[in-house]
Design a protein around this motif. Structure first.
Motif, PDB file in Angstrom:
ATOM      1  N   GLY A 197      -7.068   7.168  -1.048  1.00  0.00           N
ATOM      2  CA  GLY A 197      -7.660   6.656  -2.285  1.00  0.00           C
ATOM      3  C   GLY A 197      -7.394   5.179  -2.482  1.00  0.00           C
ATOM      4  O   GLY A 197      -7.037   4.460  -1.534  1.00  0.00           O
ATOM      5  N   PRO A 198      -7.531   4.687  -3.711  1.00  0.00           N
ATOM      6  CA  PRO A 198      -7.423   3.246  -3.982  1.00  0.00           C
ATOM      7  C   PRO A 198      -6.061   2.642  -3.659  1.00  0.00           C
ATOM      8  O   PRO A 198      -5.963   1.422  -3.512  1.00  0.00           O
ATOM      9  N   LEU A 199      -5.019   3.449  -3.551  1.00  0.00           N
ATOM     10  CA  LEU A 199      -3.690   2.906  -3.268  1.00  0.00           C
ATOM     11  C   LEU A 199      -3.435   2.707  -1.779  1.00  0.00           C
ATOM     12  O   LEU A 199      -2.373   2.201  -1.398  1.00  0.00           O
ATOM     13  N   ASP A 200      -4.395   3.092  -0.943  1.00  0.00           N
ATOM     14  CA  ASP A 200      -4.200   3.061   0.495  1.00  0.00           C
ATOM     15  C   ASP A 200      -5.012   1.944   1.146  1.00  0.00           C
ATOM     16  O   ASP A 200      -6.036   1.502   0.618  1.00  0.00           O
ATOM     17  N   ALA A 214     -14.384   4.903   3.128  1.00  0.00           N
ATOM     18  CA  ALA A 214     -13.358   4.158   2.406  1.00  0.00           C
ATOM     19  C   ALA A 214     -13.902   3.581   1.111  1.00  0.00           C
ATOM     20  O   ALA A 214     -13.211   3.576   0.080  1.00  0.00           O
ATOM     21  N   TYR A 215     -15.120   3.093   1.141  1.00  0.00           N
ATOM     22  CA  TYR A 215     -15.728   2.523  -0.068  1.00  0.00           C
ATOM     23  C   TYR A 215     -15.874   3.586  -1.158  1.00  0.00           C
ATOM     24  O   TYR A 215     -15.584   3.338  -2.340  1.00  0.00           O
ATOM     25  N   ARG A 216     -16.297   4.789  -0.759  1.00  0.00           N
ATOM     26  CA  ARG A 216     -16.454   5.864  -1.745  1.00  0.00           C
ATOM     27  C   ARG A 216     -15.105   6.283  -2.330  1.00  0.00           C
ATOM     28  O   ARG A 216     -15.028   6.684  -3.493  1.00  0.00           O
ATOM     29  N   ARG A 217     -14.039   6.191  -1.542  1.00  0.00           N
ATOM     30  CA  ARG A 217     -12.704   6.587  -2.015  1.00  0.00           C
ATOM     31  C   ARG A 217     -11.971   5.463  -2.734  1.00  0.00           C
ATOM     32  O   ARG A 217     -10.915   5.692  -3.323  1.00  0.00           O
ATOM     33  N   GLY A 218     -12.478   4.241  -2.629  1.00  0.00           N
ATOM     34  CA  GLY A 218     -11.802   3.108  -3.250  1.00  0.00           C
ATOM     35  C   GLY A 218     -10.749   2.469  -2.375  1.00  0.00           C
ATOM     36  O   GLY A 218      -9.965   1.630  -2.849  1.00  0.00           O
ATOM     37  N   CYS A 219     -10.690   2.817  -1.073  1.00  0.00           N
ATOM     38  CA  CYS A 219      -9.723   2.217  -0.145  1.00  0.00           C
ATOM     39  C   CYS A 219     -10.163   0.804   0.240  1.00  0.00           C
ATOM     40  O   CYS A 219     -11.349   0.560   0.471  1.00  0.00           O
ATOM     41  N   THR A 220      -9.221  -0.088   0.319  1.00  0.00           N
ATOM     42  CA  THR A 220      -9.502  -1.419   0.850  1.00  0.00           C
ATOM     43  C   THR A 220      -9.604  -1.338   2.364  1.00  0.00           C
ATOM     44  O   THR A 220      -8.776  -0.701   3.021  1.00  0.00           O
ATOM     45  N   PRO A 248       0.834  -1.219   0.000  1.00  0.00           N
ATOM     46  CA  PRO A 248       0.000   0.000   0.000  1.00  0.00           C
ATOM     47  C   PRO A 248       0.862   1.259   0.000  1.00  0.00           C
ATOM     48  O   PRO A 248       1.980   1.265   0.506  1.00  0.00           O
TER      49      PRO A 248
END
Length: 389
Positions: A104-107, A128-134, A53
């Motif tokens: 974002g998705p990279l985090d 987190a879901y809205r930002r694409g975070c796992t 990440p």
């Protein structure tokens, strides 16, 4: 009042330990094994990340969860940025967490709680879901947070709580039919390891640190070894935890640490001293501790009344604040260590000094050794204090 004589009587200790604190401290190794088994059953070994990440973001609720997150950050320092989110709100259940604007998705978002009922953490999963975070959570199964993480296709790893009937560790029945109202188990001395172990397993999978299954089982073995050295049946003069507890009676501990892992252990020690034994402590990392706590050592309150004044009023006098430095090190003195300067300052101010140095070499084993010892010391202070028991 601290009754030091209890430390030499295992039966009396057991009788005074109405909350089972010593039993919980001794079972830390078993708690690690159970937590690891539950994490494996939940599929942690099947995690296949696409690279490390960019940033690991941690939201923790409860003192044990915050301490576990702090130790994870210390162990993983240098591999990638680790950011702890600070909650806002009047109470734990009413706290709110907010993702930083750059997330974002990279985090990777890690959520940590022994309860799983905090609405603020559930709302954070939606962020987190809205930002694409796992999102990965360590939380009791069937808790609202576990369900929220499952809905966004994250991973919920079980918190190995004390079973409702008091027998062993596992999923428990807190969220089953007729379950009691959720709350952080104040006397669950093993909750810290039940939270940290799944975190370490995830961190190994994503490349934050090296914590393979064999290493985590070795941590459990190390905790068992410390429990054998610090158990109630071991006499004080050969028991480092009992010795430290007796030394801290009627003292304000200045917890000085050398190294990131030792620093996290010091903060954990301060937390359990407050929560278990109702004792305050001050933490600082070397070499900054020398300056930060120097004025305390030089202050007039350190020794109280002059012990050589034969004519002083012993009835009316109040005891002075007695300081004791506890030096926590990840290893014996190394080149460039500030430990010699710490000893020199302690001796120059006549401040008593206790030293704790890990004998292990691996960071995970160092953490286990330091944490187990300070947990036992805090428990002995709690059990042998008549106000607590």
């Amino acid at each position: 009042m601290f009754d030091e004589s209890l430390l030499e009587d295992p039966d009396a200790l057991a009788a005074a330990d109405s909350h089972g604190l010593l039993r919980g401290a001794a079972a830390a190794g078993a708690r690690v094994r159970t937590a690891l088994r539950l994490a494996e059953e939940a599929g942690v070994n099947e995690v296949r990340p696409e690279g490390r990440p960019r940033t690991v973001i941690i939201a923790a609720a409860g003192t044990d969860a915050v301490a576990a997150a702090d130790m994870l950050a210390a162990l993983g320092a240098g591999s990638c940025p680790v950011q702890m989110l600070t909650p806002t709100g009047p109470t734990a259940q009413q706290s709110h967490w907010t993702l930083p604007g750059w997330a974002g998705p990279l985090d990777l978002l890690l959520l940590l709680t022994p309860q799983g009922t905090e609405q603020g953490l559930t709302d954070l999963v939606e962020q987190a879901y809205r930002r694409g975070c796992t999102a990965v959570a360590v939380t009791p199964p069937k808790a609202p947070l576990a369900e929220a993480v499952a809905q966004v296709r994250g991973m919920a790893l079980p918190f190995a709580a004390l079973n409702g009937n008091g027998g062993g560790y596992g999923y428990g029945d807190r969220y089953g039919d007729g379950a009691a109202e959720a709350g952080e188990p104040a006397d669950d001395t093993g909750a810290f390891w039940a939270l940290l172990t799944p975190l370490l397993a995830v961190a190994d999978r994503v490349g934050l640190l090296s914590a393979p299954t064999t290493a985590l089982y070795a941590v459990a073995d190390r905790l068992d070894e410390v429990a054998a050295r610090c158990g109630p049946a071991i006499a004080t003069y050969t028991n480092p935890a009992k010795t430290l507890a007796a030394e801290l009676d009627d003292a304000l501990p200045l917890l000085w640490s050398q190294g990131r892992v030792a620093g996290a252990a010091g903060r954990r020690f301060a937390s359990v001293l407050a929560g278990r034994a109702a004792r305050p402590a001050l933490c600082a990392e070397l070499p900054a501790a020398l300056t930060a706590h120097g004025p305390l050592q030089a202050g007039p309150h350190e020794q109280g009344a002059d012990p050589d004044d034969f004519f002083r009023d012993r009835v009316e006098e109040s005891p002075g604040l007695r300081l004791r430095i506890v030096l926590l090190q990840e290893a014996a003195d190394q080149p460039g260590s500030a430990a010699p300067a710490a000893r020199e300052q302690a001796y120059s101010h006549d401040t008593p000094l206790s030293e704790i140095a890990a004998t292990a070499a691996d960071p995970l084993d160092i953490a286990a050794e330091l944490l187990a010892l300070v947990d036992f010391a805090a428990v002995y202070l709690a059990v042998a204090s008549t106000e607590r028991s």
